[in-house]
Structure formats: C-alpha cells, structure tokens
Design an enzyme around this catalytic site. Structure first.
Site, PDB file in Angstrom:
ATOM      1  N   THR A 227       0.835  -1.207   0.000  1.00  0.00           N
ATOM      2  CA  THR A 227       0.000   0.000   0.000  1.00  0.00           C
ATOM      3  C   THR A 227       0.865   1.251   0.000  1.00  0.00           C
ATOM      4  O   THR A 227       0.572   2.226  -0.700  1.00  0.00           O
ATOM      5  CB  THR A 227      -0.940   0.005   1.213  1.00  0.00           C
ATOM      6  OG1 THR A 227      -1.752  -1.172   1.191  1.00  0.00           O
ATOM      7  CG2 THR A 227      -1.840   1.228   1.198  1.00  0.00           C
ATOM      8  N   GLY A 228       1.938   1.235   0.775  1.00  0.00           N
ATOM      9  CA  GLY A 228       2.837   2.382   0.818  1.00  0.00           C
ATOM     10  C   GLY A 228       3.437   2.699  -0.537  1.00  0.00           C
ATOM     11  O   GLY A 228       3.544   3.868  -0.927  1.00  0.00           O
ATOM     12  N   GLU A 246       5.559   4.718   6.710  1.00  0.00           N
ATOM     13  CA  GLU A 246       6.124   3.803   7.709  1.00  0.00           C
ATOM     14  C   GLU A 246       5.629   2.407   7.366  1.00  0.00           C
ATOM     15  O   GLU A 246       4.444   2.100   7.544  1.00  0.00           O
ATOM     16  CB  GLU A 246       5.677   4.217   9.115  1.00  0.00           C
ATOM     17  CG  GLU A 246       6.411   3.497  10.219  1.00  0.00           C
ATOM     18  CD  GLU A 246       7.898   3.765  10.186  1.00  0.00           C
ATOM     19  OE1 GLU A 246       8.649   2.778  10.098  1.00  0.00           O
ATOM     20  OE2 GLU A 246       8.313   4.935  10.217  1.00  0.00           O
ATOM     21  N   CYS A 280       5.678  -4.456  12.948  1.00  0.00           N
ATOM     22  CA  CYS A 280       6.515  -4.275  11.764  1.00  0.00           C
ATOM     23  C   CYS A 280       7.983  -4.508  12.082  1.00  0.00           C
ATOM     24  O   CYS A 280       8.774  -4.802  11.188  1.00  0.00           O
ATOM     25  CB  CYS A 280       6.300  -2.894  11.159  1.00  0.00           C
ATOM     26  SG  CYS A 280       6.532  -1.529  12.309  1.00  0.00           S
TER      27      CYS A 280
END
Length: 489
Positions: A227-228, A246, A280
């Site tokens: 998605t980033g 992030e 993460c």
C-alpha cells in the site's frame, strides 16, 4: 439503528457508503458495524479541516498543547475501557493493550519536547540584522492508521501534527474502527475545535478518496509495503505534498557467542512472537551460529516456543499471544509456512490454526538453511525462519539480502561483535542484546529501502509536521557605507 461513526466538522454522522463490520477475532463475534464514508463525506471532512486551519494554526502552541494535554488526561481516566476495546477488536491480550494506551498517554509530552527541539525557533545575530529559523504547519494532513496498534501508531502522527498547527483527517484501518471511534470521542471531549480533527471510517474506497483529493497537503501512512508503494506512485510528480511512509520489514536477528542461553531465547521470543508476530519490527529471520552453543540456543528456543500460551485476551492467566487480527490472516500465515516447507524448509515448531473461524495460531519456526529462492516477504505473523551460519560476514551479507531495512539486532556478549554488526547492517533500528521490537518514542523510528521513505516517525515526526522558514530581519533600513559597483545614490 444507524451508527454515527464519522466525525466531520465537529459532528458525528452516519456514513453514506457501504456497510462494513468489525469482528472480534478471538471469539468470531461482530462487535461493531457502520456505513463507510462516501466520497462526498471525505471531501466534506477535508474542506472542514481546510476551513479550521487558519484559526488552529494561528493559536499559540500553548493553546494547542492544552487540548492535547487534556486528551492525555482523558486517556488516563479511560485507559481500562480503551484497553479492553483494543483487546476485543485486535485479539491482543489485555496486558498488552494496556501498554499501548500507556504509550498513547506519554506521546503528548514527548511530542512537545520534539516540537521545541526539532522545530523550535533559532535566532542568530548578523551585521545589521538578525537571522531566524522558524517553522510553519503544512495545512491539512491525512493520517492512515494500521490495525496492529490502532491507538498508538496513528496517535504518533496525529499528536505532533496538531501540536505543529496542522488540521487532520484520520482514516483508520477498517479492521479496527471501534478503537478509532472511541479515541476520537476523547479528542472531542478534550475540546478539539470543529474541523481540526476529522474521522472518516471505511474500507478501500474511503482511503482512495482521501489520498486522491487535491486539497490535502500531506499524508502520513503506517501499514503494508504494498500500500505504501502505491501511495508513493500516486504522489509521484507532486513535490508540493509531504508524504511520510512507515512500512514493514523482513527483519534479521543474529545470535552468536552468548553465555546466558535463557536470556538470549527470551529476547528471540520477544522479538519474533510478541503481538502474535504482528509488529513491523518483529524478527522474521533468525541467524544462529552453527556450533554447539548455537544448537543449545536453538533447542531451548524450540522448547520455550512449544510452551508459549496462546489464548483469549481476557483469559486468566493471561496468554503471551492472543489472536491474530482475523481468521483469514491466521490462515494465510499457515499457508506461508506450508509454502516454505514445500520449498524445502524443515519444520522445527509447526504452526497451527486452532480454529478456522478464529484468529488463533500457535507460533512456528522453520529452518531454511540452504533453501534456495526464498521470497523476500514480510510474513506478518508468528513465523520465524532460521538460518544457520559458520561465518559472521556471510551471515551479515544474507541479513542485508532484503529490499527492506527496518529493524535488526544481534545477541552477543562481545561488544566488538556488536560494533562490527552495527557498522555493516542496513536498518533504521539496530539493537544489541535487546528485542528488536523494542523502540523508544524518544528516538526516531523508521527504516530504509522498502521500509520507508526517509521520514522517520516517533521523535522525528515533528520534522514532517512542519516546514522550516528562514528569515533575515532588521527593524530599520539604511544605505550601506559602501555601495556595490555600478550603483549611484
């Protein structure tokens, strides 16, 4: 009964989009439902934030901080309610969600320090004038929150953004809408002015409408690398907008020359399996020395892992691991394990989904030493891949063999080994003899490569919440004693 789940311009209202639901992953029960924000409502929220920006940014930082501090006080008063809401919606044990609320409470004080230190005013004398460095807010910023820390991580963007004078449109994960709703209620109670903080709930369409709107000045995202990267492409050619990403990591943890085996195993377990592996920064790859001592560490790790308690978030005694975010996520982790086994990996501790309708999985460990064509993927769950090594340089080279670069660590008794590892490893967080999931809000948090876009959050969030303005100022004007060549007065 209509659920008013959107907070726009100081008012709660029902969504105009499709119905979506939140499911307790530990009990397979619907605990929340509501209609998503439509594209029209997203625009309404953005325009409300735009209208509120002049007044909010024009207030003194002390006025803005007073509301943020009131929010922190309300978190203290409501910490047990919010912690249990988080537990229901994420499946995390209550002991862990209490720590998340505690981190939220501490964010205001840390963000205040960061605001003054990173974006404060600097004054310098120069001949006949003074030079200043000041900072201004960007304007309207969008904040996208993840599901693994639905309170703490969006809070880490929202609080510094508000302190700096920005107005915010918050889009939480569609998997944790109830936590977002309860959190924004506390902001409302704290006295946040209408339009300064807006909440738009929904799924993919809501997120797309927000990121594509021309009236946002920035977007702060915490979530998956896929998605980033899509957001980064979407913002390509738009240098006028600030984008902070992030994302995740395929994080390595190296173990060599440790005397205290149990201490090392404890750090490995805390690195790999806390939050059911849904951080993460969790260790995904364990590099362990192929020696008698290394084998002793691995044997003890297997023993401890097989005895990790996995249970309901309210169970007594409390489990170390609760449910993953969904039954689907749990099933995908088992599939990932099976794919590795199909490639030739050896199961050391078999991961199992205990109920196909719930998010519970037991932690898994697979030995991938010598296996070729391993995917460079972030398996976002309690699955640890073991690499045995004889040469530390080869181990570090393989640890760096990833497109990611978020967290890394080494467990060793020799400081020289740590210094060597630190020098050669590529990651934004590098720990020694501590879990690599451990990070301080009083330090920057971020990674390199596919883990971020060089916009570290936590203490450095202040940097992307304001832009610097340089000024040279004099309270009067006079002709210089010596004119430049070619000028006559």
């Amino acid at each position: 009964m209509t659920n008013s789940i959107q907070f726009i311009d100081g008012c709660w209202e029902a969504g105009e989009g499709q119905l979506f639901k939140s499911i307790d992953p530990a009990r397979n029960e619907v605990i929340w439902s509501g209609e998503a924000a439509s594209e029209t409502q997203v625009e309404k929220a953005i325009l409300a934030a735009r209208a509120a920006f002049p007044d909010w940014s024009g207030r003194s930082v002390e006025e803005r901080l007073a509301i943020c501090q009131k929010f922190s006080e309300l978190l203290e008063e409501n910490k047990e309610h919010l912690a249990r809401t988080m537990a229901k919606e994420t499946g995390k044990p209550v002991w862990e969600t209490r720590t998340e609320v505690g981190a939220m409470m501490g964010k205001v004080a840390i963000s205040e320090r960061a605001y003054h230190e990173r974006t404060g005013t600097v004054e310098n004398d120069m001949p006949g004038a003074k030079a200043f460095i000041r900072h201004k807010p960007h304007g309207v910023v969008a904040v996208y929150g993840p599901y693994n820390f639905p309170g703490h991580l969006p809070n880490g963007h929202i609080v510094p953004a508000l302190i700096a004078g920005n107005t915010v449109v918050f889009k939480p994960s569609e998997l944790t809408p109830m936590v977002a709703q309860e959190t924004v209620k506390l902001w409302e109670k704290a006295g946040i002015p209408a339009g300064v903080l807006n909440l738009v709930q929904g799924e993919v369409d809501t997120g797309k409408a927000l990121s594509a709107h021309p009236q946002i000045d920035g977007l702060y995202f915490t979530g998956s690398s896929n998605t980033g990267h899509l957001l980064h492409k979407q913002f390509g050619g738009r240098p006028d907008k600030i984008l902070a990403l992030e994302m995740g990591g395929n994080n390595p943890l190296l173990v060599t020359n440790v005397a205290d085996v149990d201490a090392a195993v404890h750090n490995i377990v805390q690195s790999a399996f806390i939050t059911s592996g849904q951080r993460c920064t969790c260790a995904r790859r364990l590099f362990i020395e192929d020696s008698e001592q290394g084998r002793a560490v691995l044997e003890r790790l297997i023993e401890v892992t097989e005895n990790i308690l996995v249970d309901d978030y309210e169970a007594d005694p409390q489990p170390f691991m609760g449910a993953m975010i969904s039954a689907k996520a749990a099933g995908e982790m088992v599939d990932a394990q099976n794919e590795l086994l199909h490639k030739g990996a050896k199961s050391l501790v078999r991961m199992k989904q205990t109920d196909s309708k719930k998010g519970f999985v037991t932690p898994g460990i697979v030995d991938v030493t010598g296996v070729e064509d391993l995917p460079d993927e972030e398996h976002f769950g309690p699955l640890l891949k073991v690499y045995r090594f004889k040469d530390i340089d080869a181990a570090i080279k393989e640890a760096n063999n990833t497109r990611y670069g978020l967290s890394a660590g080494v467990l060793c008794d020799d400081e020289q080994t740590y210094r060597y590892f630190f020098k050669h490893i590529r990651a934004g967080i590098v720990n020694w003899n501590k879990p690599i999931t451990g990070a301080s809000s009083a330090a920057p948090f971020g990674g390199i490569g596919a883990s971020g876009n060089h916009r570290a959050s936590a203490y450095y969030a202040a940097d992307y919440c304001a832009y610097p303005v340089a000024s040279v100022e004099a309270d009067s004007m006079s002709l210089p004693e010596s004119l430049a060549p070619g000028l006559k007065f």
